[in-house]
Each structure stands twice: as structure tokens, then as C-alpha cells.
Design an enzyme around this catalytic site. Structure first.
Site, PDB file in Angstrom:
ATOM      1  N   GLU A   1       0.821  -1.211   0.000  1.00 26.95           N
ATOM      2  CA  GLU A   1       0.000   0.000   0.000  1.00 26.95           C
ATOM      3  C   GLU A   1       0.856   1.263   0.000  1.00 26.95           C
ATOM      4  OE1 GLU A   1      -2.889  -3.032   1.629  1.00 26.95           O
ATOM      5  OE2 GLU A   1      -0.951  -2.374   2.419  1.00 26.95           O
ATOM      6  N   THR A   2       0.248   2.315  -0.524  1.00 20.94           N
ATOM      7  CA  THR A   2       0.784   3.681  -0.489  1.00 20.94           C
ATOM      8  C   THR A   2      -0.339   4.568   0.016  1.00 20.94           C
ATOM      9  OG1 THR A   2       2.273   3.271  -2.350  1.00 20.94           O
ATOM     10  CG2 THR A   2       1.707   5.567  -1.895  1.00 20.94           C
TER      11      THR A   2
END
Length: 283
Positions: A51-52
């Protein structure tokens, strides 16, 4: 309105491991104001992490900040290790919670509380949006993909708090570690497996999570699934009120997740968070 590219503060945080580079990293853009959804998704695809995240001003007066969470393929309404990693980055960048010892994150799944004391961070598990046993057809597809029989499945459950998680419980940690899933058979799945370690050790359970539906074949550590499983097992009395979960060894990691279920039903999920990259990004 989308802004022109500019330099923004950026951190990368290792979550759920005290050993650097052995947890689950999350990339955190500490000022996502004016970044289009298309750019957010492009960056998440480029970082190639589970994830970002993008920190934004809150729209709810109770929240300290708003958060958007992207995998390489899609946006998630909630995720666990990005919640903890972003909270760590926000604090290190000088963020001050409205309430001492409590950070309130606004995200698509609602308000999520993160408590912090010194270096310890833990989030309160959000409500599950789907629970109950899996239907026979879906369970059958999972068993086929995992290469297991119905007799190996002790229990199964929807533990979905946003990403879409389902889980099967096997008898032992060894069975979980030995899985060689054929994920092409369940390309849209968000699914995990959990099994018990021998009594007396540091860990109660071994967990593995597979998210081909979000572009993540095997997640090194998954807080959201740990949260949903804990709500299920502790409510049924099948797990103690406090325990640890081991994860990530099959992908070269050494993740440790702490779970505490309080008497009022609140489940807290925590772990180590370490900022390993500090800098800026042009976005």
C-alpha cells in the site's frame, strides 16, 4: 482541483517488525492535497508496495487527518499496516493529536482510533461489514486453490472490514506455512489462512494473507485481517483476550502482530513501526 507537481514530504515506514526491512513497508505522502486520484494510483503502482497512503486535511471535526489508501491496483477503504505506518510518519513529521494519546484517522471506512504511548501504536479494529461462514462454493474454490481438503478446515469466516477478507482456519501453523496456493484459481480473492502454534511459545497463531484481487500475491503482514480474525475468534471464545500472530516468513519477513481484546469488545491491533526513509517526492 488537481495541482501542478510540487515537492511534498514523504516517508517509508516498516510496520509489524522490530527488525529493519523485515516488516511490511508502506509509502506515505504526508501532503496529498491537490493530488488527483489518477496520480495517487500511479504512484502506488510505481512504489510496488502492498500500500501507499496520502494524508489529507480531515473533513470530520473529530479526526486528526484524512487518509486515502492505495494498492498497486485499487483504493482500499481501510487497511491495517498503512494505518499504523501513516500514524507513525504523521507523528514524526510533527503531527499533534487533538487528544493526547489518541490519533483519529478518517478514511472511507469511517473514523479509526489509533492509540499511542511512547513508541507503541495500536488501532481499534473497525466494524466488520461482512461476517459469518463462507458459502460452500467459495470455500470450495479456496480449498482447491490452497490444495487442502475439507477435513483440514477447522472453521471458516468472512472477516471483512473493508478490503474483502475471508479466512480459513487450519489446525496447525505448519499446515499454514506449507500452503502452496495456486492463486490463478482465485484471481479476485482476498483470503487468508491461520493455524495455531504449539502451546507455550511466543506466538499463538501463524497467518498468511493472499490478495490477488488487490494486486498483492502474498502480504508480508496484514493488520486488517488480524483485526477481523480477532473480532471473530475472541467473540466466540476461541482465542484468548491477548495473543501474538507471526507472519511473513514465507516471503522473507519476520512480522509480529499484537492483539488485545478488551472487555467492551474493542479489539486493538498493534506492532512495531519504524521510519526507514525520510525525504521528499515530486508529485
Amino acid at each position: 482541483m488537481t495541482s501542478l507537481p510540487r515537492i511534498r514530504p514523504f516517508m517509508q515506514v516498516d510496520v509489524f517488525s522490530a527488525r529493519p526491512f523485515h516488516g511490511n513497508p508502506v509509502a506515505v505522502v504526508l501532503d496529498g492535497t491537490g493530488v488527483s486520484e489518477e496520480r495517487m494510483q500511479a504512484l502506488a503502482r510505481w512504489t510496488n508496495l502492498s500500500e501507499t497512503t496520502f494524508v489529507l486535511p480531515p473533513t470530520n471535526d473529530e479526526a486528526d487527518y484524512s487518509l486515502r489508501i492505495f494498492t498497486s491496483q485499487a483504493e482500499l477503504p481501510f487497511a491495517g499496516h498503512p494505518t499504523l505506518g501513516t500514524a507513525r510518519a504523521w507523528l514524526e513529521a510533527g503531527g499533534t493529536p487533538r487528544r493526547a494519546g489518541r490519533i483519529v484517522q478518517e478514511c472511507a471506512a469511517g473514523l479509526v482510533t489509533v492509540r499511542h504511548q511512547d513508541e507503541d501504536l495500536a488501532f481499534a479494529a473497525p466494524p466488520r461489514i461482512r461476517h459469518g461462514a463462507l458459502d460452500d462454493a467459495y470455500l470450495g474454490r479456496i480449498m482447491t486453490a490452497f490444495g487442502i481438503t475439507r477435513g483440514q478446515v477447522l472453521a471458516h469466516q468472512w472477516v471483512d472490514n473493508g478490503p474483502g477478507w475471508a479466512v480459513v482456519q487450519l489446525a496447525t501453523a505448519r499446515e499454514v506455512l506449507d500452503l502452496e496456493p495456486e492463486l490463478s484459481l482465485i484471481p479476485d480473492a482476498m483470503v487468508g489462512a491461520i493455524g495455531a502454534h504449539p502451546a507455550g511459545g511466543r506466538y499463538r497463531y501463524e497467518m498468511r494473507t493472499f490478495a490477488p484481487g488487490a494486486g498483492v500475491l502474498e502480504d508480508p503482514a496484514c493488520g486488517s485481517m488480524s483485526a477481523g480474525i480477532a473480532q471473530w475468534l475472541t467473540a466466540d471464545g476461541a482465542a484468548p483476550a491477548a495473543y501474538r500472530v507471526s507472519q511473513g516468513s514465507r516471503v522473507g519477513r519476520d512480522a509480529s502482530t499484537a492483539v488485545v481484546a478488551e472487555a467492551d469488545g474493542t479489539v486493538w491491533v498493534g506492532g512495531d513501526t519504524t521510519v526507514l526513509i525520510r525525504g521528499t517526492i515530486t508529485l
